[in-house]
Design a protein around this motif. Structure first.
Motif, mmCIF file in Angstrom:
data_model
loop_
_atom_site.group_PDB
_atom_site.id
_atom_site.type_symbol
_atom_site.label_atom_id
_atom_site.label_comp_id
_atom_site.label_asym_id
_atom_site.label_seq_id
_atom_site.Cartn_x
_atom_site.Cartn_y
_atom_site.Cartn_z
ATOM 1 N N MET A 29 44.640 33.054 67.084
ATOM 2 C CA MET A 29 44.653 34.512 67.235
ATOM 3 C C MET A 29 44.781 35.210 65.888
ATOM 4 N N TYR A 30 45.755 34.792 65.085
ATOM 5 C CA TYR A 30 46.001 35.494 63.828
ATOM 6 C C TYR A 30 44.931 35.216 62.787
ATOM 7 N N ILE A 31 44.418 33.999 62.757
ATOM 8 C CA ILE A 31 43.363 33.700 61.786
ATOM 9 C C ILE A 31 42.084 34.461 62.127
ATOM 10 N N SER A 32 41.815 34.616 63.428
ATOM 11 C CA SER A 32 40.588 35.306 63.840
ATOM 12 C C SER A 32 40.594 36.784 63.448
ATOM 13 N N LEU A 73 45.957 33.094 54.829
ATOM 14 C CA LEU A 73 46.295 31.871 55.548
ATOM 15 C C LEU A 73 47.686 31.379 55.179
ATOM 16 N N GLN A 74 48.042 31.505 53.900
ATOM 17 C CA GLN A 74 49.379 31.107 53.473
ATOM 18 C C GLN A 74 50.445 31.952 54.163
ATOM 19 N N ALA A 75 50.257 33.272 54.155
ATOM 20 C CA ALA A 75 51.254 34.173 54.733
ATOM 21 C C ALA A 75 51.409 33.979 56.231
ATOM 22 N N THR A 139 46.767 20.991 65.602
ATOM 23 C CA THR A 139 46.846 22.302 64.954
ATOM 24 C C THR A 139 46.082 22.314 63.633
ATOM 25 N N LEU A 140 45.983 21.172 62.973
ATOM 26 C CA LEU A 140 45.168 21.089 61.758
ATOM 27 C C LEU A 140 43.707 21.378 62.074
ATOM 28 N N VAL A 141 43.213 20.785 63.138
ATOM 29 C CA VAL A 141 41.826 21.019 63.541
ATOM 30 C C VAL A 141 41.606 22.499 63.853
ATOM 31 N N VAL A 142 42.556 23.098 64.556
ATOM 32 C CA VAL A 142 42.436 24.521 64.905
ATOM 33 C C VAL A 142 42.486 25.391 63.649
ATOM 34 N N ALA A 143 43.432 25.097 62.754
ATOM 35 C CA ALA A 143 43.549 25.900 61.530
ATOM 36 C C ALA A 143 42.293 25.783 60.675
ATOM 37 N N ALA A 149 35.533 29.600 60.617
ATOM 38 C CA ALA A 149 34.823 30.595 61.431
ATOM 39 C C ALA A 149 35.094 32.014 60.955
ATOM 40 N N ALA A 150 36.306 32.242 60.424
ATOM 41 C CA ALA A 150 36.663 33.577 59.950
ATOM 42 C C ALA A 150 36.151 33.858 58.540
ATOM 43 N N GLY A 151 35.536 32.852 57.923
ATOM 44 C CA GLY A 151 34.982 33.045 56.584
ATOM 45 C C GLY A 151 36.031 33.178 55.502
#
Length: 266
Positions: A29-32, A73-75, A139-143, A149-151
């Protein structure tokens, strides 16, 4: 796979599935959101920084580069919220290894079986480590997939390095919880020790960079060896990760000694 390890993983199954789904949903959700925010990165960066007071910005890693893929991504995933959620998972599972069954009066029954305490603890810890590793891999695969995908433009090797550190950090706290449970047989004590060490260590590590009076305490917290190497920016901090592994091994040996010398159920 040893029977006790398999049995323990079965006991952890619901918790592992729940935490994995929750962590994946959080990351996804947050990465997207990043792609839509980057339509106006300057405004987003100013608003994000203005939203948090100085001390909280320190806890979030400063947020000076929040408008970049690596900084965002870090934050979001690797600075505060991701480690907090994953550590909670590790502490809950660590508490279930010994302290919870002892309080439920089922551990004494297990010890009447032809299995010594050393083997019991080691196989419970192995199940804990394997369970956390499974959560980390998914979760690694998802991250990695969501960031691509989010570029964000963050190399997968850097994400792997950061995620490895995250796994080592939560394994430390899971082992710490198991160790305190082995020594005292009480869930609340184990939870308190892990919680205080985790929260205090995080505050010391982030605030100690600018407060000289507590800077020396940074070396005493596992959070330092997770965050200081900045793997998402600089790659693999092998020395720091070896320290985390060594500290976890020391906790496991301490747990073995404490559990073997204590009267269970007293």
């Amino acid at each position: 796979m040893p029977t006790l390890v398999r049995k323990t993983l079965g006991e952890y199954r619901r918790a592992l599935v729940g935490w994995t789904v929750g962590l994946c949903a959080f990351l996804g959700m947050y990465i997207s959101i990043f792609a839509s925010m980057m339509k106006d990165p300057d405004t987003f960066s100013k608003q994000a920084i203005a939203k948090y007071p100085g001390a909280l910005r320190d806890l979030m890693g400063g947020m000076s580069d929040i408008a970049t893929g690596t900084g965002y991504l870090q934050a979001i995933a690797y600075q505060l919220l991701g480690p907090l959620l994953f550590t909670m998972c590790a502490v809950i599972l660590g508490n279930r290894a010994l302290a919870a069954p002892e309080e439920a009066k089922t551990l004494e029954l297990t010890l009447t079986l032809p299995i010594d305490r050393r083997r019991l603890l080691l196989e419970r810890w192995t199940a804990l480590a394997l369970g956390l590793l499974g959560v980390a891999l998914v979760t690694l695969v998802v991250a990695g997939g969501a960031s691509s995908a989010a570029g964000m433009g963050v190399p997968f090797g850097r994400i792997l390095a950061a995620h490895t550190g995250l796994f080592l950090l939560v394994l430390f706290f899971g082992t710490l919880t198991l160790c305190v449970g082995a020594a005292f047989g009480r869930r609340q004590i184990a939870l308190a020790v892990a919680g205080v060490w985790g929260v205090a260590g995080y505050i010391v590590e982030t605030m100690g960079r600018s407060v000289d009076a507590i800077a020396w305490l940074r070396w005493l917290t596992p959070v330092h060896y997770y965050l200081d190497g900045r793997p998402l920016y600089q790659g693999w901090p092998y020395g720091d990760y070896l320290v985390l592994l060594g500290a976890t091994a020391v906790l496991l040996m301490t747990a073995l000694l404490a559990f073997e010398r204590r009267d269970v159920g007293v």
